[in-house]
Motif scaffolding. Sequence first.
Motif, PDB file in Angstrom:
ATOM      1  N   GLY A  25      33.803 -17.248   9.272  1.00 57.16           N
ATOM      2  CA  GLY A  25      34.692 -18.014  10.367  1.00 57.16           C
ATOM      3  C   GLY A  25      35.932 -18.232   9.579  1.00 57.16           C
ATOM      4  N   ALA A  26      36.128 -18.544   8.260  1.00 58.52           N
ATOM      5  CA  ALA A  26      37.420 -18.706   7.650  1.00 58.52           C
ATOM      6  C   ALA A  26      38.181 -17.528   7.821  1.00 58.52           C
ATOM      7  N   ARG A  27      37.920 -16.325   7.659  1.00 58.32           N
ATOM      8  CA  ARG A  27      38.402 -15.189   7.572  1.00 58.32           C
ATOM      9  C   ARG A  27      39.017 -14.814   9.196  1.00 58.32           C
ATOM     10  N   LEU A  28      37.888 -15.063  10.069  1.00 58.35           N
ATOM     11  CA  LEU A  28      38.330 -14.857  11.317  1.00 58.35           C
ATOM     12  C   LEU A  28      39.610 -15.791  11.714  1.00 58.35           C
ATOM     13  N   PHE A 188      23.513  -1.321   2.881  1.00 60.72           N
ATOM     14  CA  PHE A 188      23.916  -1.007   4.053  1.00 60.72           C
ATOM     15  C   PHE A 188      25.409  -1.256   4.469  1.00 60.72           C
ATOM     16  N   ALA A 189      25.685  -2.688   4.165  1.00 64.00           N
ATOM     17  CA  ALA A 189      26.928  -3.262   4.526  1.00 64.00           C
ATOM     18  C   ALA A 189      27.919  -2.429   3.663  1.00 64.00           C
ATOM     19  N   ASP A 190      27.722  -1.925   2.287  1.00 61.49           N
ATOM     20  CA  ASP A 190      28.761  -1.261   1.598  1.00 61.49           C
ATOM     21  C   ASP A 190      28.818   0.142   1.932  1.00 61.49           C
ATOM     22  N   TRP A 191      27.738   0.748   2.259  1.00 60.76           N
ATOM     23  CA  TRP A 191      27.854   1.967   2.941  1.00 60.76           C
ATOM     24  C   TRP A 191      28.799   2.013   4.212  1.00 60.76           C
ATOM     25  N   THR A 192      28.594   1.089   4.965  1.00 56.74           N
ATOM     26  CA  THR A 192      29.478   1.187   6.350  1.00 56.74           C
ATOM     27  C   THR A 192      30.715   0.965   5.833  1.00 56.74           C
ATOM     28  N   ARG A 193      31.031   0.099   4.792  1.00 56.77           N
ATOM     29  CA  ARG A 193      32.643   0.031   4.512  1.00 56.77           C
ATOM     30  C   ARG A 193      32.849   1.055   3.789  1.00 56.77           C
ATOM     31  N   ASP A 194      32.411   1.846   3.268  1.00 56.92           N
ATOM     32  CA  ASP A 194      32.979   3.180   2.259  1.00 56.92           C
ATOM     33  C   ASP A 194      33.203   4.196   3.377  1.00 56.92           C
ATOM     34  N   VAL A 242      39.385  -5.115   5.430  1.00 60.94           N
ATOM     35  CA  VAL A 242      38.027  -5.713   5.438  1.00 60.94           C
ATOM     36  C   VAL A 242      38.082  -7.263   5.563  1.00 60.94           C
ATOM     37  N   LEU A 243      37.406  -7.959   6.285  1.00 62.81           N
ATOM     38  CA  LEU A 243      37.065  -9.312   6.408  1.00 62.81           C
ATOM     39  C   LEU A 243      35.815  -9.578   5.768  1.00 62.81           C
ATOM     40  N   GLU A 244      35.788  -9.877   4.604  1.00 64.23           N
ATOM     41  CA  GLU A 244      34.469 -10.270   3.918  1.00 64.23           C
ATOM     42  C   GLU A 244      33.877 -11.628   4.678  1.00 64.23           C
ATOM     43  N   ALA A 253      24.510  -9.364   7.542  1.00 70.02           N
ATOM     44  CA  ALA A 253      25.754  -9.323   6.940  1.00 70.02           C
ATOM     45  C   ALA A 253      26.830  -9.378   7.873  1.00 70.02           C
ATOM     46  N   MET A 254      27.891 -10.111   7.543  1.00 69.13           N
ATOM     47  CA  MET A 254      28.954 -10.912   8.357  1.00 69.13           C
ATOM     48  C   MET A 254      30.497 -10.286   8.019  1.00 69.13           C
ATOM     49  N   ASP A 255      30.143  -9.101   7.521  1.00 70.06           N
ATOM     50  CA  ASP A 255      31.840  -8.474   7.469  1.00 70.06           C
ATOM     51  C   ASP A 255      32.318  -8.094   8.793  1.00 70.06           C
TER      52      ASP A 255
END
Length: 263
Positions: A25-28, A188-194, A242-244, A253-255
């Motif tokens: 939420g803070a990142r958004l 899964f989140a890391d794979w998507t980001r990559d 990327v908004l972690e 996963a909330m990225d």
Amino acid sequence: MSQAFPVLFVSHGAPTFAIEPGLAGARLAELGRSLPRPTAIVIVSPHWMTRGGVRVGSSATPETIHDFGGFPQALYQLQYPAPGEPQLASHICHLLSRSGITASTEANRGLDHGAWVPLLHLLPDADVPVVQVSMPYPLNPQGAWELGQALKPLREQGVLIIGSGSLTHNLYEFRGNDGDPAEYVARFADWTRDALEAGDLSVLLDYRSTAPQAQRAHPSDEHFLPLFFALGAAGEHYSVDVLEGGIAHGVLAMDSYLLRSAA
């Protein structure tokens, strides 16, 4: 070549994200303060899927839909009173029809929690018009990408296109999780980001075969499909911010990802 308005994929998590903003939420909120003001928002969410073509919300005053049960009472009191934009809804139908996608307006549809919950953090003043577009059923990653491609021209008009889904979404484990982050969620989140940072669309579209623990991360596709919608609107050449967002409830996963590309 000029920059078109960026595209956003947001992980909207559970409905409690509305009152438990956490890191995501803070990142958004930071993003909402830094982006230029959009002329309008066009958003898809897996909580509105329609048979027989796409529906486009055309209400001038879309209601806030509380399409969930068994959550804290405070959530049912929240409202996101953003205006609609009927003319934009009609234009969206034209763009979709031009791309061979059956589409019609829906005057009585409001904003489901996949739309208004992340917007509460991104644009809390609710003063930018919002038009929600349904996801047709059935839909696969390629079809979601084509849906986004059809709406790409809106970016040149200052429209913020958002695919609101979930980077991981296993409700069976959500209900039984004790809060400890599951290891496969981070993988899964890391794979998507990559894959996104590499711009490898073919690998992403075939995520069921290429991503680690894909079936566990997404027992069904619908919450991952908004990512492909966003990718279609971004086009084939984009950069990724990327908004972690961390991991909520151990399994979500909330990225989120901001995709920038030329007009």
